[in-house]
Design a protein around this motif. Structure first.
Motif, PDB file in Angstrom:
ATOM      1  N   ALA A  68       0.880  -1.225   0.080  1.00 27.94           N
ATOM      2  CA  ALA A  68       0.029   0.093   0.020  1.00 27.94           C
ATOM      3  C   ALA A  68       0.969   1.053   0.002  1.00 27.94           C
ATOM      4  CB  ALA A  68      -0.954  -0.051   1.026  1.00 27.94           C
ATOM      5  N   LEU A  69       2.079   1.299   0.862  1.00 31.20           N
ATOM      6  CA  LEU A  69       2.745   2.481   0.690  1.00 31.20           C
ATOM      7  C   LEU A  69       3.445   2.691  -0.420  1.00 31.20           C
ATOM      8  CD1 LEU A  69       4.302   2.135   4.502  1.00 31.20           C
ATOM      9  CD2 LEU A  69       2.501   3.659   3.870  1.00 31.20           C
ATOM     10  N   GLN A 105      -1.417  15.134  -2.090  1.00 32.89           N
ATOM     11  CA  GLN A 105      -2.386  13.688  -2.349  1.00 32.89           C
ATOM     12  C   GLN A 105      -1.690  12.710  -1.534  1.00 32.89           C
ATOM     13  OE1 GLN A 105      -2.330  12.330  -6.544  1.00 32.89           O
ATOM     14  NE2 GLN A 105      -4.241  11.691  -6.118  1.00 32.89           N
ATOM     15  N   ALA A 106      -0.580  12.439  -1.390  1.00 33.28           N
ATOM     16  CA  ALA A 106       0.180  11.305  -1.172  1.00 33.28           C
ATOM     17  C   ALA A 106      -0.211  11.402   0.524  1.00 33.28           C
ATOM     18  CB  ALA A 106       1.660  11.268  -1.131  1.00 33.28           C
ATOM     19  N   LEU A 138      -5.706   8.126   4.652  1.00 32.58           N
ATOM     20  CA  LEU A 138      -6.740   6.880   4.457  1.00 32.58           C
ATOM     21  C   LEU A 138      -6.371   5.708   4.769  1.00 32.58           C
ATOM     22  CD1 LEU A 138      -9.524   6.455   3.335  1.00 32.58           C
ATOM     23  CD2 LEU A 138      -8.396   6.431   1.299  1.00 32.58           C
ATOM     24  N   THR A 139      -5.101   5.258   4.356  1.00 32.16           N
ATOM     25  CA  THR A 139      -4.627   3.944   4.631  1.00 32.16           C
ATOM     26  C   THR A 139      -4.361   3.616   5.905  1.00 32.16           C
ATOM     27  OG1 THR A 139      -3.589   3.995   2.469  1.00 32.16           O
ATOM     28  CG2 THR A 139      -2.737   2.189   4.167  1.00 32.16           C
ATOM     29  N   LEU A 140      -3.783   4.352   6.740  1.00 37.50           N
ATOM     30  CA  LEU A 140      -3.506   4.222   8.163  1.00 37.50           C
ATOM     31  C   LEU A 140      -4.693   4.325   9.002  1.00 37.50           C
ATOM     32  CD1 LEU A 140       0.101   6.118   8.301  1.00 37.50           C
ATOM     33  CD2 LEU A 140      -0.283   3.766   8.070  1.00 37.50           C
ATOM     34  N   ASP A 141      -5.493   5.248   8.760  1.00 34.06           N
ATOM     35  CA  ASP A 141      -7.032   5.081   9.552  1.00 34.06           C
ATOM     36  C   ASP A 141      -7.731   3.825   9.283  1.00 34.06           C
ATOM     37  OD1 ASP A 141      -6.681   7.620  10.311  1.00 34.06           O
ATOM     38  OD2 ASP A 141      -8.045   8.488   8.799  1.00 34.06           O
TER      39      ASP A 141
END
Length: 192
Positions: A158-159, A174-175, A181-184
């Motif tokens: 994902a990263l 944007q990053a 969003l990913t870490l949430d």
């Protein structure tokens, strides 16, 4: 001379080398590989001879910068964990990962060219990065702050995806949103 057989550097030589690598990473990230090596030497506070003694070619400097950036990134994981709660450390490290990819983006053509000569600038970087991420995620899991059904390999992909699609400096906002969003989504939710 292979690194394993080199004599240890004197403290001042080690500092000079560190300054050159730090400045070169910043300059390559900002200007790409067309950056003048003499400018890097000047900003690092060393003479051109010192730069070329440490890095006889532009390719040698690029490869050393890349390897240095990987080590800096991976060494940050335990340092961050020692200084803050695990979830905060994971967030901070993930932002450093984006910084690392942004730096690498400015050197990507040179790294590819180096790889075609038979040298492997990437070496064990993927394994080192996954190990650092595993350390962070294990600490978060032990603290109960992240889901345990997502592993380091999943988060690494994902990263990497965020970094590859948002690696340019003008895409940093944007990053950051995608990273949040990913870490949430990784954060543990209380059972209802």
């Amino acid at each position: 001379m292979p690194e394993e057989t080199q004599r240890p550097l004197r403290a001042d030589a080690r500092r000079n080398r560190e300054r050159i690598l730090t400045v070169a990473a910043r300059v390559f990230a900002a200007e790409g590989l067309d950056a003048h090596l003499e400018r890097i030497a000047k900003e690092a506070g060393v003479g051109s001879a010192t730069l070329y003694r440490n890095f006889p070619t532009r390719e040698a400097l690029v490869e050393a910068v890349y390897r240095h950036e990987v080590v800096q990134l991976c060494d940050a994981a335990p340092e961050l964990l020692a200084a803050q709660p695990p979830l905060n450390a994971l967030h901070a490290w993930s932002r450093r990962f984006l910084d690392y990819v942004t730096t690498k983006y400015g050197m990507i053509d040179a790294l590819r060219a180096i790889a075609t000569t038979g040298s492997n600038p990437y070496g064990h970087s993927r394994e080192m990065i996954r190990a650092a991420l595993t350390t962070l995620m294990d600490a978060c899991a032990a603290a109960g702050t992240i889901r345990t059904d997502i592993g380091p390999a999943d988060l690494a992909v994902a990263l990497e995806g965020i970094a590859l699609t948002s690696a340019r400096p003008d895409q940093r906002a944007q990053a950051e949103r995608l990273l949040t969003l990913t870490l949430d989504g990784l954060t543990a939710r209380p059972e209802l």
